[in-house]
Design a protein around this motif. Structure first.
Motif, mmCIF file in Angstrom:
data_model
loop_
_atom_site.group_PDB
_atom_site.id
_atom_site.type_symbol
_atom_site.label_atom_id
_atom_site.label_comp_id
_atom_site.label_asym_id
_atom_site.label_seq_id
_atom_site.Cartn_x
_atom_site.Cartn_y
_atom_site.Cartn_z
ATOM 1 N N ALA A 23 0.829 -1.208 0.000
ATOM 2 C CA ALA A 23 0.000 0.000 0.000
ATOM 3 C C ALA A 23 0.860 1.252 0.000
ATOM 4 N N LEU A 24 0.630 2.104 -0.968
ATOM 5 C CA LEU A 24 1.274 3.415 -1.042
ATOM 6 C C LEU A 24 0.185 4.455 -1.280
ATOM 7 N N ASN A 25 -0.131 5.208 -0.239
ATOM 8 C CA ASN A 25 -1.169 6.246 -0.302
ATOM 9 C C ASN A 25 -2.519 5.674 -0.749
ATOM 10 N N GLU A 26 -2.981 4.673 -0.009
ATOM 11 C CA GLU A 26 -4.252 4.019 -0.319
ATOM 12 C C GLU A 26 -5.245 4.154 0.836
ATOM 13 N N ALA A 27 -5.186 5.265 1.563
ATOM 14 C CA ALA A 27 -6.040 5.433 2.737
ATOM 15 C C ALA A 27 -7.528 5.379 2.391
ATOM 16 N N ARG A 28 -7.910 5.871 1.221
ATOM 17 C CA ARG A 28 -9.327 5.871 0.846
ATOM 18 C C ARG A 28 -9.798 4.490 0.384
ATOM 19 N N ASN A 29 -8.886 3.675 -0.093
ATOM 20 C CA ASN A 29 -9.265 2.371 -0.621
ATOM 21 C C ASN A 29 -9.239 1.255 0.429
ATOM 22 N N LEU A 30 -8.323 1.356 1.383
ATOM 23 C CA LEU A 30 -8.157 0.280 2.364
ATOM 24 C C LEU A 30 -9.438 -0.062 3.134
ATOM 25 N N PRO A 31 -10.269 0.893 3.537
ATOM 26 C CA PRO A 31 -11.482 0.510 4.258
ATOM 27 C C PRO A 31 -12.346 -0.479 3.480
ATOM 28 N N CYS A 82 8.965 -8.059 0.792
ATOM 29 C CA CYS A 82 9.077 -7.838 2.233
ATOM 30 C C CYS A 82 7.916 -8.477 2.981
ATOM 31 N N GLY A 83 6.717 -8.434 2.413
ATOM 32 C CA GLY A 83 5.575 -9.062 3.047
ATOM 33 C C GLY A 83 5.620 -10.571 2.964
ATOM 34 N N LEU A 84 5.962 -11.098 1.799
ATOM 35 C CA LEU A 84 5.997 -12.550 1.605
ATOM 36 C C LEU A 84 6.998 -13.227 2.538
ATOM 37 N N THR A 85 8.156 -12.610 2.704
ATOM 38 C CA THR A 85 9.223 -13.268 3.452
ATOM 39 C C THR A 85 8.999 -13.272 4.963
ATOM 40 N N VAL A 86 8.010 -12.518 5.447
ATOM 41 C CA VAL A 86 7.738 -12.537 6.893
ATOM 42 C C VAL A 86 6.351 -13.114 7.213
ATOM 43 N N ALA A 87 5.627 -13.552 6.197
ATOM 44 C CA ALA A 87 4.300 -14.133 6.431
ATOM 45 C C ALA A 87 4.428 -15.409 7.256
ATOM 46 N N ARG A 88 3.519 -15.619 8.199
ATOM 47 C CA ARG A 88 3.606 -16.756 9.114
ATOM 48 C C ARG A 88 2.569 -17.833 8.834
ATOM 49 N N GLY A 89 1.694 -17.602 7.859
ATOM 50 C CA GLY A 89 0.669 -18.587 7.559
ATOM 51 C C GLY A 89 1.200 -19.753 6.750
ATOM 52 N N ASP A 90 0.350 -20.754 6.540
ATOM 53 C CA ASP A 90 0.698 -21.886 5.683
ATOM 54 C C ASP A 90 0.562 -21.499 4.215
ATOM 55 N N ILE A 91 -0.392 -20.620 3.936
ATOM 56 C CA ILE A 91 -0.642 -20.095 2.597
ATOM 57 C C ILE A 91 -0.529 -18.586 2.656
ATOM 58 N N VAL A 92 0.053 -18.003 1.611
ATOM 59 C CA VAL A 92 0.119 -16.543 1.551
ATOM 60 C C VAL A 92 -0.534 -16.085 0.251
ATOM 61 N N VAL A 93 -1.410 -15.110 0.374
ATOM 62 C CA VAL A 93 -2.133 -14.528 -0.758
ATOM 63 C C VAL A 93 -1.644 -13.104 -0.955
ATOM 64 N N THR A 94 -1.374 -12.726 -2.198
ATOM 65 C CA THR A 94 -1.004 -11.341 -2.499
ATOM 66 C C THR A 94 -2.146 -10.688 -3.271
ATOM 67 N N MET A 95 -2.471 -9.454 -2.909
ATOM 68 C CA MET A 95 -3.515 -8.723 -3.605
ATOM 69 C C MET A 95 -3.261 -7.235 -3.495
ATOM 70 N N ASP A 96 -3.882 -6.461 -4.386
ATOM 71 C CA ASP A 96 -3.662 -5.018 -4.422
ATOM 72 C C ASP A 96 -4.549 -4.292 -3.414
ATOM 73 N N ALA A 97 -4.120 -3.078 -3.070
ATOM 74 C CA ALA A 97 -4.843 -2.278 -2.069
ATOM 75 C C ALA A 97 -5.830 -1.301 -2.682
ATOM 76 N N ASP A 98 -5.945 -1.294 -4.005
ATOM 77 C CA ASP A 98 -6.752 -0.257 -4.664
ATOM 78 C C ASP A 98 -8.201 -0.652 -4.896
ATOM 79 N N GLY A 99 -8.597 -1.847 -4.469
ATOM 80 C CA GLY A 99 -9.970 -2.298 -4.656
ATOM 81 C C GLY A 99 -10.200 -3.034 -5.957
ATOM 82 N N SER A 100 -9.163 -3.224 -6.765
ATOM 83 C CA SER A 100 -9.329 -3.907 -8.048
ATOM 84 C C SER A 100 -9.483 -5.415 -7.882
ATOM 85 N N ASN A 101 -8.928 -5.973 -6.814
ATOM 86 C CA ASN A 101 -9.077 -7.404 -6.524
ATOM 87 C C ASN A 101 -10.186 -7.603 -5.504
#
Length: 272
Positions: A23-31, A82-101
């Protein structure tokens, strides 16, 4: 919101699912994004790209349990690494912060992994997928890049430059993602730190021989703000990434083949 684990249960466990959101300047989208996450995710990691609009404060307010990760270089690819390498779950999902996913699609990716895949790759171009955000230029560029990648790696992907993906975290080590801090005075991101990351990831997954399943996904328009993608410069980086990763894979294959060939030659009887 849909539950994560469907009828496709593993016989050994119910997997813990981490969700990584750069997330980079996604304050309006994150909610909108955080509210739509399935209720039983194990952890949510929002990776801070040095936002100046209160993105991280919004994330903490909406989800007190959020893990805020600070990226150590610049670019979307570095944030994901940076996020992937510290994830602690068994599965890791990557998705965008802009609401497109759509977070409600996460169970599809989990189900594909539980059904036997090592890597679940989102696709907008398979039956059941689609996009409300692709211009004619971007769609054409994507098709060209997909064809180039498939020719280089012998794959049959229908999509390449899409950030909605999932994999078992125990495969991350084999992908050798670079999460080292940037050197002082470094100009710009290092290779793989930008929008070429999805291509690099696809190349590493293919080169490692992991089982890949494509998961149909629909891409919505960004809710607020403008995309940080630069079509031509980022497209050229993706082309270069395809060739770089193909060369890397060939070198890895050679490194594995030489010791085996040497062992065979040493085991031959004398005089042969």
């Amino acid at each position: 919101m849909s539950p994560l684990v469907t009828s496709h249960e593993t016989s050994l466990r119910t997997p813990r699912v981490s969700v990584v959101i750069p997330a980079l300047n996604e304050a309006r989208n994150l909610p909108h994004v955080l509210a739509a996450l399935p209720p039983d995710v194990f952890e949510v990691l929002v990776v801070d790209g040095e936002s100046v609009d209160g993105t991280m404060e919004v994330a903490r307010r909406l989800r007190p349990d959020v893990r805020v990760v600070h990226q150590n270089r610049r670019g979307k690819g570095n944030a994901l690494t940076c996020g992937l390498t510290v994830a602690r779950g068994d599965i890791v999902v990557t998705m965008d912060a802009d609401g497109s996913n759509d977070p409600a699609e996460i169970p599809r990716f989990v189900a594909a992994l539980l059904a036997g895949a090592d890597f679940a790759k989102g696709t907008r171009f398979a039956a059941g997928g689609g996009s409300a955000d692709l211009t004619w230029v971007r769609r054409t560029g994507n098709l060209v890049l997909i064809g180039l990648f498939n020719a280089a790696f012998g794959t049959r992907f229908t999509d390449l430059c899409y950030g909605f993906n999932a994999l078992w975290t125990d495969h991350l080590a084999a992908l050798e993602l670079d999460a080292a801090p940037g050197a002082g005075g470094e100009e710009g991101p290092v290779w793989g730190d930008g929008f070429e990351f999805e291509t690099l990831l696809a190349g590493r997954v293919s080169g490692a021989g992991l089982r890949i399943a494509e998961v149909p996904s629909f891409e919505h328009r960004r809710l607020f703000g403008v995309s940080k993608l630069r079509a031509v410069p980022d497209g050229l980086r993706i082309v270069r990434t395809i060739f770089r990763e193909r060369c890397r894979t060939e070198q890895d294959e050679l490194d594995r083949a030489l010791p085996a060939a040497l062992d065979r030659s040493l085991s031959l009887p004398e005089g042969r």
